[in-house]
Each structure stands twice: as C-alpha cells, then as structure tokens.
Design a protein around this motif. Structure first.
Motif, mmCIF file in Angstrom:
data_model
loop_
_atom_site.group_PDB
_atom_site.id
_atom_site.type_symbol
_atom_site.label_atom_id
_atom_site.label_comp_id
_atom_site.label_asym_id
_atom_site.label_seq_id
_atom_site.Cartn_x
_atom_site.Cartn_y
_atom_site.Cartn_z
ATOM 1 N N GLY A 118 -7.826 -3.051 -10.124
ATOM 2 C CA GLY A 118 -7.431 -3.940 -11.227
ATOM 3 C C GLY A 118 -7.975 -3.432 -12.554
ATOM 4 O O GLY A 118 -7.269 -3.402 -13.569
ATOM 5 N N GLU A 119 -9.227 -2.991 -12.542
ATOM 6 C CA GLU A 119 -9.844 -2.516 -13.787
ATOM 7 C C GLU A 119 -9.157 -1.243 -14.280
ATOM 8 O O GLU A 119 -8.950 -1.065 -15.476
ATOM 9 C CB GLU A 119 -11.342 -2.278 -13.579
ATOM 10 C CG GLU A 119 -12.090 -3.608 -13.558
ATOM 11 C CD GLU A 119 -13.483 -3.528 -12.969
ATOM 12 O OE1 GLU A 119 -13.975 -2.394 -12.754
ATOM 13 O OE2 GLU A 119 -14.070 -4.605 -12.743
ATOM 14 N N ILE A 120 -8.794 -0.382 -13.349
ATOM 15 C CA ILE A 120 -8.101 0.861 -13.737
ATOM 16 C C ILE A 120 -6.709 0.528 -14.277
ATOM 17 O O ILE A 120 -6.296 1.013 -15.332
ATOM 18 C CB ILE A 120 -8.036 1.833 -12.535
ATOM 19 C CG1 ILE A 120 -9.457 2.292 -12.183
ATOM 20 C CG2 ILE A 120 -7.131 3.031 -12.838
ATOM 21 C CD1 ILE A 120 -9.590 2.960 -10.830
ATOM 22 N N GLY A 121 -6.001 -0.329 -13.545
ATOM 23 C CA GLY A 121 -4.635 -0.698 -13.970
ATOM 24 C C GLY A 121 -4.628 -1.417 -15.307
ATOM 25 O O GLY A 121 -3.701 -1.237 -16.120
ATOM 26 N N ALA A 122 -5.668 -2.215 -15.550
ATOM 27 C CA ALA A 122 -5.725 -2.986 -16.807
ATOM 28 C C ALA A 122 -5.745 -2.054 -18.016
ATOM 29 O O ALA A 122 -5.242 -2.407 -19.088
ATOM 30 C CB ALA A 122 -6.967 -3.875 -16.806
ATOM 31 N N ASN A 123 -6.298 -0.853 -17.841
ATOM 32 C CA ASN A 123 -6.362 0.089 -18.972
ATOM 33 C C ASN A 123 -4.985 0.532 -19.438
ATOM 34 O O ASN A 123 -4.832 1.014 -20.552
ATOM 35 C CB ASN A 123 -7.184 1.332 -18.582
ATOM 36 C CG ASN A 123 -8.635 0.977 -18.368
ATOM 37 O OD1 ASN A 123 -9.154 0.065 -19.009
ATOM 38 N ND2 ASN A 123 -9.285 1.681 -17.455
ATOM 39 N N ALA A 142 -4.006 -8.135 -9.757
ATOM 40 C CA ALA A 142 -5.393 -7.772 -10.083
ATOM 41 C C ALA A 142 -5.449 -7.012 -11.414
ATOM 42 O O ALA A 142 -6.406 -7.161 -12.182
ATOM 43 C CB ALA A 142 -5.994 -6.928 -8.964
ATOM 44 N N CYS A 143 -4.420 -6.204 -11.695
ATOM 45 C CA CYS A 143 -4.378 -5.460 -12.967
ATOM 46 C C CYS A 143 -4.222 -6.429 -14.141
ATOM 47 O O CYS A 143 -4.865 -6.279 -15.185
ATOM 48 C CB CYS A 143 -3.208 -4.470 -12.973
ATOM 49 S SG CYS A 143 -3.275 -3.268 -11.632
ATOM 50 N N ILE A 144 -3.357 -7.420 -13.942
ATOM 51 C CA ILE A 144 -3.138 -8.404 -15.007
ATOM 52 C C ILE A 144 -4.409 -9.229 -15.217
ATOM 53 O O ILE A 144 -4.851 -9.456 -16.348
ATOM 54 C CB ILE A 144 -1.926 -9.304 -14.671
ATOM 55 C CG1 ILE A 144 -0.654 -8.452 -14.654
ATOM 56 C CG2 ILE A 144 -1.809 -10.467 -15.651
ATOM 57 C CD1 ILE A 144 0.621 -9.199 -14.346
ATOM 58 N N ALA A 236 -1.506 -0.052 -5.961
ATOM 59 C CA ALA A 236 -1.587 0.059 -4.497
ATOM 60 C C ALA A 236 -2.937 0.635 -4.072
ATOM 61 O O ALA A 236 -3.245 1.790 -4.372
ATOM 62 C CB ALA A 236 -0.466 0.953 -3.977
ATOM 63 N N GLN A 237 -3.707 -0.177 -3.392
ATOM 64 C CA GLN A 237 -4.957 0.343 -2.827
ATOM 65 C C GLN A 237 -4.648 1.445 -1.825
ATOM 66 O O GLN A 237 -3.557 1.483 -1.257
ATOM 67 C CB GLN A 237 -5.673 -0.753 -2.052
ATOM 68 C CG GLN A 237 -6.018 -1.961 -2.842
ATOM 69 C CD GLN A 237 -6.641 -3.002 -1.939
ATOM 70 O OE1 GLN A 237 -7.610 -2.725 -1.247
ATOM 71 N NE2 GLN A 237 -6.075 -4.188 -1.944
ATOM 72 N N THR A 238 -5.638 2.262 -1.536
ATOM 73 C CA THR A 238 -5.374 3.415 -0.662
ATOM 74 C C THR A 238 -5.060 3.011 0.784
ATOM 75 O O THR A 238 -4.554 3.856 1.533
ATOM 76 C CB THR A 238 -6.549 4.417 -0.688
ATOM 77 O OG1 THR A 238 -7.748 3.704 -0.412
ATOM 78 C CG2 THR A 238 -6.645 5.092 -2.035
ATOM 79 N N ILE A 239 -5.305 1.771 1.183
ATOM 80 C CA ILE A 239 -4.842 1.388 2.531
ATOM 81 C C ILE A 239 -3.318 1.283 2.600
ATOM 82 O O ILE A 239 -2.751 1.092 3.666
ATOM 83 C CB ILE A 239 -5.431 0.056 3.069
ATOM 84 C CG1 ILE A 239 -5.264 -1.043 2.060
ATOM 85 C CG2 ILE A 239 -6.827 0.209 3.590
ATOM 86 C CD1 ILE A 239 -5.168 -2.395 2.727
ATOM 87 N N VAL A 298 -1.459 3.332 -9.199
ATOM 88 C CA VAL A 298 -2.826 2.964 -9.545
ATOM 89 C C VAL A 298 -3.561 2.569 -8.262
ATOM 90 O O VAL A 298 -3.133 1.645 -7.562
ATOM 91 C CB VAL A 298 -2.838 1.784 -10.541
ATOM 92 C CG1 VAL A 298 -4.260 1.351 -10.841
ATOM 93 C CG2 VAL A 298 -2.103 2.153 -11.815
ATOM 94 N N THR A 299 -4.617 3.282 -7.939
ATOM 95 C CA THR A 299 -5.422 2.974 -6.756
ATOM 96 C C THR A 299 -6.860 2.685 -7.200
ATOM 97 O O THR A 299 -7.178 2.839 -8.385
ATOM 98 C CB THR A 299 -5.473 4.168 -5.774
ATOM 99 O OG1 THR A 299 -6.401 5.135 -6.296
ATOM 100 C CG2 THR A 299 -4.127 4.828 -5.581
ATOM 101 N N GLU A 300 -7.705 2.358 -6.238
ATOM 102 C CA GLU A 300 -9.121 2.126 -6.575
ATOM 103 C C GLU A 300 -9.842 3.433 -6.892
ATOM 104 O O GLU A 300 -10.959 3.427 -7.393
ATOM 105 C CB GLU A 300 -9.822 1.351 -5.452
ATOM 106 C CG GLU A 300 -10.102 2.110 -4.169
ATOM 107 C CD GLU A 300 -8.927 2.159 -3.197
ATOM 108 O OE1 GLU A 300 -7.779 1.940 -3.625
ATOM 109 O OE2 GLU A 300 -9.164 2.431 -1.998
#
Ligand SMILES: O=C(COP(=O)(O)O)[C@H](O)[C@H](O)COP(=O)(O)O
Length: 327
Positions: A118-123, A142-144, A236-239, A298-300
């Motif tokens: 989320g923090e990465i996507g928010a950027n 989570a990004c929003i 998308a998380q890496t799972i 965007v992943t973690e």
C-alpha cells in the motif's frame, strides 16, 4: 470430522471454510489465502491423529479440500504450500505446534505485505487524482488507504462489476474513508476514462510473462485505458505470483454458475420455452490482461514492469512447485 475421498478426517470447520470460499462468502485472493491458512491451523489444532503420519495425512486432505474450491487465485495454493512446508516435528504435538505457528506467520506476513505494498502504491497517486477501480481488491484499496493517510485527497470512479457487483464493496469502503465515489455500470468505463488519472486493480494470479489474471472485464478496461493514455496499475502481493507458469502451465479460468448472470426467475424473459437448448449462458469469472496493457505491478517488494516479474517469481519460488499437498 468428515472424511475426504481417501477416507481421511477433515475437520468440519475446514469444510465450512471451503464452502464459504466456493460460494464466495469468502472472496478475493488475499482473503481466500488468509482463510485457507486459518483453516489449516484449525485442522491442526482439532486433529485427533495419533501418529505423525495420520496427522500429515489429515493436513494434506484438508489442503486438498480447500484447494478444490476455486481454481484461479494462486494465492490459495501458495498459502497451502507455505503452511504445509512448515509442518515439522517427530511427534504429533510438535507437528501441531509447528503447523499452527506457520499458519500464523503466513497470516501476519500477508497483512504486513499488504501494508508495505500500500505504501509503495500510494507513491504513484498524487493529491487530487481520480482513480478508476474494477471489482474489489484489498491490495488495490491498501494503496488508496495509504495515500489518504499521507494526506492526499483522491476521488474514485467505481465500476459496478457484474454479475456479482463487488464494486459495491469497493464503493462502500471508499465512502467509509470519505472518498467521493462515482459508481458506474461496467459499460460506462470507457467514457469515464477521460476523467481518470489511473486505473487501479488487483490480481488473482500473475503469470511469468507478466500477464495479469483478474476479475472478468479487467482486460477490456486495460485496453481502453491504454488507448486513452491512462496508466494501469496492478496491486498484487507476491502470493499472487503463479510459479507454475514459469514452466509453461496456463492458468485455469473459473466458470461460475449461469444463474449468477441469468437468475432462474428471469430465464423466461430470454428463453423461448423451458427446454430452449439454443440458449447458452456463460459466466467466466476472470480474464487475462496481456503485459503490454499494464504499466506497473505493485508488490510489497517494490513496483515492477510486468515483463520483469519473472525474476522476482524465480527468486521467491524457485523453479518448480507441484501440488500444494505434495510437499
Ligand atoms: O478479482 C478479484 C476478486 O474476484 P472474486 O470476487 O471472484 O473473488 C480481485 O480483484 C482479486 O482477487 C484481488 O483481490 P485482493 O487484492 O483482495 O486479493
């Protein structure tokens, strides 16, 4: 306890989780993975197995039952595999403890990964941006959420997402966060792309070539977004990475019940008579968006152009996997 096909005891709570996943009471790739890990922990806690071999068989049977619910979200087998690989010990209490601990690790890692993602996507989201969404994705939201926490103000255009209308869940969540929402029917998406700064969607699976498998309608949306010059961001998380696709396996697209599209009480509006075998209703739940229509995954672990995701996939999963219960 009930038994699976091989006669191995599967806990009723696991069967209930499996039913809830199949009926979509529990839905969305991350939520499904979390519920599956929790169910394996329950199976471990409730197991009355007297030997390590019987314990392992029960856990594998539970994993198989959960796996057979829905075929497309790879987070499900990835979760099952992760938990079963942590099953370790010489005696039943040790096996129980290690399995429960592994499931708890999976669940807390999942939550942490979503926060980091989320923090990465928010950027990528700027103050005042308008985000167009499809379906309901906790990774996308989570990004929003992180952007809002950074003090940015955002607006959303939310696609209804027929036939199950998961867009309503997205719209409700965004309204609870105070985000102005415009809810639209799916067919209006191209028109509203002119007002959007981003398309933001989640994923059920990501193939080695960077193709994104997500709710039906994502690919058409991405094609239109590319034509309109609106960037497409996949959270998308890496799972969600599908390791089997490294060896060329394709991803199965779930076909759901036709009643979701044409309920029995509306069938007579369309069918000429009750035995109208010239009428077919199809209900694929997901589609495949080629990597060229996606700007960033965007992943973690950071954001990636879709074409380079295979490197991360190889790093995290190695070369091969196999069935989740064959660990
Ligand atoms: O396509 C869907 C849900 O489909 P369904 O409603 O059929 O399960 C979501 O976009 C992904 O699962 C990602 O969700 P998340 O980001 O929450 O994992």
């Amino acid at each position: 306890m009930s038994t699976d096909d091989s006669g191995t005891a599967v806990d009723p709570a696991v069967l209930e989780t499996a039913d809830d996943i199949a009926s979509m009471e529990i839905r969305g790739a991350a939520t499904i993975a979390d519920a599956a890990a929790a169910a394996l922990a329950t199976q471990a806690r409730h197991s009355s197995a007297e030997t390590p071999a019987a314990f392992r068989d029960q856990l594998r049977a539970a994993a198989k039952t959960l796996y057979e619910t829905r075929p497309t979200a790879v987070s499900l087998p990835n979760a099952l595999r992760f938990v079963l690989r942590g099953m370790d010990g010489e005696i039943v209490p040790e096996l129980r403890e290690s399995t429960v601990a592994r499931a708890e690790t999976f669940r807390s890692d999942l939550e942490q990964a979503q926060t980091n993602l989320g923090e990465i996507g928010a950027n990528r989201l700027r103050d005042g941006d308008v985000v167009l969404t499809h379906c309901h994705s906790t990774d996308a939201l989570a990004c929003i959420e992180a952007a809002l926490e950074d003090g940015k103000s955002l607006e959303a255009i939310v696609k209804e997402t027929r036939p199950r209308k998961q867009g309503h869940i997205t719209a409700r969540q965004l309204r609870e966060w105070g985000v102005p929402v415009t809810l639209i029917v799916d067919n209006a998406a191209r028109r509203y792309l002119d007002e959007a700064d981003h398309v933001l969607v989640g994923a059920d699976s990501i193939a080695a070539d960077g193709s994104v498998i997500n709710k039906i309608g994502t690919s058409g949306l991405a094609v239109n977004a590319r034509e309109r010059g609106v960037p497409v961001m996949v959270a998308a998380q890496t799972i969600k990475l599908h390791p089997d696709t490294m060896t060329g396996h394709t991803i199965e697209i779930e076909n759901r019940d036709e009643d979701e599209v044409l309920p029995p009480e509306e069938r007579t509006d369309v069918a000429v008579d009750s035995a109208d075998d010239g009428l077919t209703v199809e209900n694929p739940a997901f589609d495949v968006t080629p990597p060229r229509h996606v700007d960033a995954i965007v992943t973690e672990h950071g954001q990636f152009p879709p074409e380079s995701i295979v490197t991360l996939m190889r790093e995290l999963f190695g070369e091969t996997t196999g069935e989740p219960w064959e660990v």
